[in-house]
Design an enzyme around this catalytic site. Structure first.
Site, mmCIF file in Angstrom:
data_model
loop_
_atom_site.group_PDB
_atom_site.id
_atom_site.type_symbol
_atom_site.label_atom_id
_atom_site.label_comp_id
_atom_site.label_asym_id
_atom_site.label_seq_id
_atom_site.Cartn_x
_atom_site.Cartn_y
_atom_site.Cartn_z
ATOM 1 N N GLU A 103 0.840 -1.210 0.000
ATOM 2 C CA GLU A 103 0.000 0.000 0.000
ATOM 3 C C GLU A 103 0.873 1.258 0.000
ATOM 4 O O GLU A 103 0.567 2.235 -0.694
ATOM 5 C CB GLU A 103 -0.926 -0.003 1.231
ATOM 6 C CG GLU A 103 -1.941 -1.130 1.181
ATOM 7 C CD GLU A 103 -2.899 -1.096 2.368
ATOM 8 O OE1 GLU A 103 -2.447 -1.395 3.496
ATOM 9 O OE2 GLU A 103 -4.065 -0.750 2.169
ATOM 10 N N GLU A 137 -3.787 -10.119 3.893
ATOM 11 C CA GLU A 137 -4.802 -9.672 4.858
ATOM 12 C C GLU A 137 -5.843 -10.758 5.126
ATOM 13 O O GLU A 137 -6.259 -10.971 6.266
ATOM 14 C CB GLU A 137 -5.489 -8.392 4.363
ATOM 15 C CG GLU A 137 -4.669 -7.118 4.553
ATOM 16 C CD GLU A 137 -3.612 -6.894 3.467
ATOM 17 O OE1 GLU A 137 -3.430 -7.778 2.607
ATOM 18 O OE2 GLU A 137 -2.973 -5.834 3.502
HETATM 19 C C1 1HE Z 1 6.677 -8.975 12.009
HETATM 20 C C2 1HE Z 1 5.959 -8.774 10.788
HETATM 21 C C3 1HE Z 1 4.753 -8.015 10.855
HETATM 22 C C4 1HE Z 1 7.705 -9.959 10.346
HETATM 23 N N1 1HE Z 1 4.367 -7.545 12.070
HETATM 24 N N2 1HE Z 1 6.238 -8.480 13.149
HETATM 25 N N3 1HE Z 1 2.013 -8.717 7.065
HETATM 26 C C5 1HE Z 1 2.183 -10.039 6.953
HETATM 27 O O1 1HE Z 1 1.289 -10.828 7.127
HETATM 28 C C6 1HE Z 1 3.587 -10.497 6.632
HETATM 29 C C7 1HE Z 1 4.174 -11.194 7.827
HETATM 30 N N4 1HE Z 1 5.592 -11.477 7.651
HETATM 31 C C8 1HE Z 1 6.054 -12.470 6.861
HETATM 32 O O2 1HE Z 1 5.337 -13.173 6.163
HETATM 33 C C9 1HE Z 1 7.533 -12.705 6.894
HETATM 34 O O3 1HE Z 1 8.060 -12.101 8.070
HETATM 35 C C10 1HE Z 1 8.305 -12.128 5.671
HETATM 36 C C11 1HE Z 1 7.976 -12.951 4.409
HETATM 37 C C12 1HE Z 1 7.998 -10.660 5.448
HETATM 38 C C13 1HE Z 1 9.845 -12.211 5.950
HETATM 39 O O4 1HE Z 1 10.179 -13.540 6.304
HETATM 40 P P1 1HE Z 1 11.546 -13.823 7.109
HETATM 41 O O5 1HE Z 1 11.701 -15.313 7.203
HETATM 42 O O6 1HE Z 1 12.665 -13.045 6.514
HETATM 43 O O7 1HE Z 1 11.335 -13.172 8.573
HETATM 44 P P2 1HE Z 1 10.524 -13.770 9.849
HETATM 45 O O8 1HE Z 1 11.398 -14.753 10.563
HETATM 46 O O9 1HE Z 1 9.164 -14.223 9.462
HETATM 47 O O10 1HE Z 1 10.338 -12.465 10.742
HETATM 48 C C14 1HE Z 1 11.446 -11.846 11.403
HETATM 49 C C15 1HE Z 1 10.892 -11.066 12.576
HETATM 50 O O11 1HE Z 1 10.045 -10.021 12.074
HETATM 51 C C16 1HE Z 1 10.001 -11.907 13.468
HETATM 52 O O12 1HE Z 1 10.133 -11.393 14.778
HETATM 53 P P3 1HE Z 1 11.056 -12.152 15.888
HETATM 54 O O13 1HE Z 1 10.928 -11.295 17.107
HETATM 55 O O14 1HE Z 1 10.499 -13.532 16.020
HETATM 56 O O15 1HE Z 1 12.450 -12.159 15.300
HETATM 57 C C17 1HE Z 1 8.611 -11.622 12.962
HETATM 58 O O16 1HE Z 1 7.606 -11.837 13.949
HETATM 59 C C18 1HE Z 1 8.738 -10.147 12.653
HETATM 60 N N5 1HE Z 1 7.754 -9.720 11.688
HETATM 61 N N6 1HE Z 1 6.624 -9.405 9.801
HETATM 62 C C19 1HE Z 1 5.103 -7.773 13.164
HETATM 63 N N7 1HE Z 1 4.044 -7.754 9.775
HETATM 64 C C20 1HE Z 1 -3.051 -0.732 7.230
HETATM 65 S S1 1HE Z 1 -3.604 -2.298 6.973
HETATM 66 C C21 1HE Z 1 -2.301 -3.210 6.327
HETATM 67 C C22 1HE Z 1 -2.573 -4.653 6.523
HETATM 68 C C23 1HE Z 1 -1.347 -5.499 6.397
HETATM 69 O O17 1HE Z 1 -0.254 -5.012 6.211
HETATM 70 S S2 1HE Z 1 -1.599 -7.185 6.548
HETATM 71 C C24 1HE Z 1 -0.055 -7.891 6.204
HETATM 72 C C25 1HE Z 1 0.786 -8.085 7.430
#
Ligand code: 1HE
Length: 261
Positions: free
Chosen positions: A112, A132
């Site tokens: 976005e 989402e």
């Molecule tokens: C996060 C977030 C997040 C990672 N909020 N903490 N977005 C999503 O649904 C995408 C969610 N994220 C992923 O699918 C993956 O993290 C990625 C593909 C982006 C990257 O994968 P990777 O293997 O490099 O990283 P990871 O091991 O999944 O994440 C590393 C850390 O980042 C981990 O935290 P840690 O404390 O365990 O190390 C994750 O929890 C953290 N992390 N993404 C919070 N999104 C205004 S409305 C908009 C609506 C949306 O955006 S919905 C989509 C949300």
């Protein structure tokens, strides 16, 4: 010790470089990031001719910070979404153009954000998703307006309903990005394009940023009328008069040949 800023800012020759800088959380957008992004966009609009938005670390942006979002009430959710709308509108319809340099994950709110810039450059590592539906939420950062207009509501519905992700090449073919470059080159290419945009007359850039998206939303007749007003305003500016004279007196650059021949 002060915490490192979650959005880095640097002014380089009238180009504002705005870097999402929360790589440990994949540049997920929390309150701190959105506030710092707001400040950076405002500052860029005051002192730069073009802004470049990019991400530090392995990914451009993992979207909304889901940990923070889990705590929001419905009313807080509306206010939060409206805040994103205001900031992304300052990018899409503000004072200067923005170029986004994309790599790795460009998902949810990250997509976005990218959709609010005028130009998107993706490297070959970039992938695009709207998870989402999987998370039980809806887009809230203007995606249903901007992303659907770029790629069509049908393609956006497909991504949201099925969880389909798109490669950079596919994203270019469906109009989500305008440029695809080799891995690691997105920021360099975005800066090159920004330098080129910075050489245009600021009022022409302003007309592109402000008038084009509005005209898209108008009727045929209103659009043509608005175009005439905007054309009259830009054509009579002292800068336009000088640039037209430079062309006629053979001092101006000629058009480049297409790069994709
Ligand atoms: C996060 C977030 C997040 C990672 N909020 N903490 N977005 C999503 O649904 C995408 C969610 N994220 C992923 O699918 C993956 O993290 C990625 C593909 C982006 C990257 O994968 P990777 O293997 O490099 O990283 P990871 O091991 O999944 O994440 C590393 C850390 O980042 C981990 O935290 P840690 O404390 O365990 O190390 C994750 O929890 C953290 N992390 N993404 C919070 N999104 C205004 S409305 C908009 C609506 C949306 O955006 S919905 C989509 C949300």
């Amino acid at each position: 010790m002060t915490e490192p800023r979650t959005v880095a800012y640097q002014l380089d020759n009238e180009i504002a470089l705005i870097g999402l800088n929360r790589p440990g959380k994949r540049n997920a957008i929390n309150e701190d990031v959105i506030g710092a992004l707001h400040e950076a966009v405002e500052r860029a609009s005051r002192e730069a001719r073009v802004g470049v938005i990019y991400g530090h670390g392995e990914h451009f942006c993992a979207g909304l910070d889901l940990a923070e979002h889990a705590e929001r009430s419905p009313f807080d959710g509306v206010l939060h979404s409206r805040k994103w709308h205001r900031i992304f509108d300052d990018i899409e319809r503000g004072a200067i153009p923005f170029v986004c340099a994309l790599h790795g994950a460009v998902v949810g709110g990250g997509l976005e954000l990218a959709a609010s810039a005028q130009i998107r450059v993706a490297d070959e590592t970039a992938f695009f998703g709207l998870p989402e539906g999987q998370r039980g939420i809806f887009v809230g950062g203007g995606g249903s307006v901007r992303i659907a207009r770029l790629m069509s509501a049908a393609r956006m519905a497909d991504m949201m309903l099925t969880g389909r992700t798109l490669s950079a090449a596919k994203a270019e073919s469906v109009n989500l990005v305008q440029y695809v470059v080799p891995a690691g080159q997105a920021l360099t290419e975005a800066r090159t394009l920004a330098a080129r945009i910075a050489r245009n007359a600021p009022m022409s850039n302003f007309a592109v940023v402000q008038a084009l998206p509005r005209i898209q939303d108008m009727s045929h007749d209103d659009g043509l009328f608005t175009e005439s007003l905007m054309a009259a305003m830009t054509q009579t500016s002292p800068e336009a008069v000088k640039r037209l004279r430079d062309f006629l007196e053979k001092r101006a650059d000629r058009l480049d040949r297409p790069r994709d021949l």
